[in-house]
Design a protein around this motif. Structure first.
Motif, short mmCIF file in Angstrom:
data_model
loop_
_atom_site.label_atom_id
_atom_site.label_comp_id
_atom_site.label_asym_id
_atom_site.label_seq_id
_atom_site.Cartn_x
_atom_site.Cartn_y
_atom_site.Cartn_z
N THR A 208 -7.11 -44.97 49.32
CA THR A 208 -7.74 -44.63 50.61
C THR A 208 -8.15 -45.93 51.30
OG1 THR A 208 -9.89 -44.23 49.54
CG2 THR A 208 -8.49 -42.32 49.94
N ASP A 209 -9.32 -46.46 50.94
CA ASP A 209 -9.84 -47.66 51.62
C ASP A 209 -8.86 -48.82 51.56
OD1 ASP A 209 -12.21 -46.31 52.16
OD2 ASP A 209 -13.16 -47.00 50.31
N GLY A 210 -8.26 -49.05 50.40
CA GLY A 210 -7.34 -50.18 50.26
C GLY A 210 -6.15 -50.08 51.19
N VAL A 211 -5.54 -48.92 51.25
CA VAL A 211 -4.38 -48.73 52.12
C VAL A 211 -4.81 -48.80 53.59
CG1 VAL A 211 -2.62 -47.07 52.87
CG2 VAL A 211 -3.02 -47.46 50.43
N ILE A 212 -5.88 -48.12 53.94
CA ILE A 212 -6.34 -48.11 55.34
C ILE A 212 -6.68 -49.53 55.80
CG2 ILE A 212 -8.18 -47.33 56.88
CD1 ILE A 212 -8.14 -44.67 55.21
N GLU A 213 -7.35 -50.30 54.96
CA GLU A 213 -7.68 -51.68 55.33
C GLU A 213 -6.43 -52.52 55.57
OE1 GLU A 213 -10.27 -53.06 52.19
OE2 GLU A 213 -11.83 -51.63 52.78
N ARG A 214 -5.43 -52.33 54.74
CA ARG A 214 -4.17 -53.07 54.93
C ARG A 214 -3.49 -52.68 56.24
NH1 ARG A 214 -0.55 -52.74 49.73
NH2 ARG A 214 0.80 -54.01 51.04
N VAL A 215 -3.47 -51.39 56.54
CA VAL A 215 -2.83 -50.92 57.76
C VAL A 215 -3.59 -51.42 58.99
CG1 VAL A 215 -2.31 -48.86 59.14
CG2 VAL A 215 -1.80 -48.88 56.69
N GLU A 216 -4.90 -51.29 58.97
CA GLU A 216 -5.72 -51.66 60.12
C GLU A 216 -5.82 -53.17 60.29
OE1 GLU A 216 -7.14 -49.60 62.43
OE2 GLU A 216 -6.07 -47.96 61.45
N GLY B 202 -2.51 -53.41 66.20
CA GLY B 202 -1.39 -52.73 66.83
C GLY B 202 -1.77 -51.33 67.27
N ASP B 203 -0.87 -50.73 68.03
CA ASP B 203 -1.13 -49.36 68.48
C ASP B 203 -0.90 -48.39 67.32
OD1 ASP B 203 1.63 -48.94 68.26
OD2 ASP B 203 1.97 -48.85 70.43
N ALA B 204 -1.15 -47.13 67.58
CA ALA B 204 -1.08 -46.11 66.51
C ALA B 204 0.32 -46.01 65.91
CB ALA B 204 -1.53 -44.75 67.04
N ARG B 205 1.35 -46.09 66.72
CA ARG B 205 2.72 -46.03 66.19
C ARG B 205 3.00 -47.22 65.27
NH1 ARG B 205 3.95 -43.50 71.25
NH2 ARG B 205 5.07 -41.54 70.92
N ALA B 206 2.56 -48.39 65.68
CA ALA B 206 2.76 -49.58 64.85
C ALA B 206 2.00 -49.45 63.53
CB ALA B 206 2.30 -50.84 65.59
N ARG B 207 0.79 -48.93 63.60
CA ARG B 207 0.01 -48.75 62.37
C ARG B 207 0.63 -47.69 61.48
NH1 ARG B 207 -5.71 -47.77 64.46
NH2 ARG B 207 -4.52 -47.14 66.27
N LEU B 208 1.14 -46.60 62.05
CA LEU B 208 1.83 -45.59 61.24
C LEU B 208 3.07 -46.17 60.59
CD1 LEU B 208 1.48 -42.38 63.40
CD2 LEU B 208 1.01 -42.52 60.95
N GLY B 209 3.84 -46.93 61.35
CA GLY B 209 5.01 -47.58 60.78
C GLY B 209 4.63 -48.49 59.62
N ARG B 210 3.55 -49.23 59.78
CA ARG B 210 3.07 -50.10 58.71
C ARG B 210 2.60 -49.27 57.52
NH1 ARG B 210 0.98 -53.41 61.79
NH2 ARG B 210 -1.11 -52.57 62.02
N LEU B 211 1.92 -48.16 57.79
CA LEU B 211 1.47 -47.27 56.72
C LEU B 211 2.67 -46.77 55.92
CD1 LEU B 211 -0.67 -45.52 55.27
CD2 LEU B 211 -0.33 -43.82 57.07
#
Length: 186
Positions: A66-74, A78-87
């Motif tokens: 949870t926190d680890g993945v979210i911190e890496r993505v955020e 970038g915009d939401a699409r870029a963050r989803l792509g990174r996720l």
């Protein structure tokens, strides 16, 4: 000259590997010590008992997925699409990690079927993951139903991807995953 101790994190990671291989019953101090090439005495320098290790394994897993993945993505913005792509990229890359692997996730899901405390923890983790997906999709999808469907498809794809063994009519699995990613991000 002092004796080098096996780090606490190694015990936790080895416990998660054992969990992935054989469920909570496979997480035994003697077996972990043997896998680490150490005596079991070091275990008791970190943990009161096996139950304390199991609890820390769940804490580590929850924090990492949870926190680890979210911190890496955020972290890269970038915009939401870029963050989803990174996720999607991060999740694909960590799919076999000792803490984040699909095998660990599936083992915890199986364990939750028999242990209500683990089931509560799993629900909390799943709700956190879904809330994060919803927040990203909501940034560019005005329809709440579309948001829910995309978040649900994304999340269940992460869990079920490795359980389905089908052909893709001339496409590789990687190609189908890329098509799925593109569809979800449209």
């Amino acid at each position: 000259m002092g004796v080098t101790r096996t780090p606490r994190e190694r015990w936790v990671e080895e416990g998660l590997r054992a969990l992935a291989r054989g469920g909570p019953e496979a997480v035994r101090v003697e077996v972990l010590a043997q896998a680490l090439g150490v005596t079991k005495g070091g275990f008791y320098g970190y943990f009161r008992n096996r139950e304390a290790l199991l609890a820390e394994m769940l804490d580590t897993w929850e924090r990492t997925v949870t926190d680890g993945v979210i911190e890496r993505v955020e972290g890269e913005g970038g915009d939401a699409r870029a963050r989803l792509g990174r996720l999607f990229t991060i999740v694909a890359k960590i799919g076999d990690g000792p803490v984040t692997g699909v095998a660990v996730d599936l083992a915890i899901r199986e364990w939750a079927r028999r242990d209500e405390a683990v089931a509560r923890r799993l629900r909390r983790v799943d709700e956190r993951r879904m809330a994060y997906l919803r927040s990203l999709y909501a940034a560019f999808c005005p329809d709440p139903e579309d948001v829910e469907v995309r978040a649900f498809v994304s999340f269940t794809l992460r869990i079920g991807y490795h359980l389905v063994d089908v052909g893709h009519e001339g496409r590789s699995r990687a190609e189908v995953m890329e098509l799925t990613r593109d569809w979800l991000l449209r």
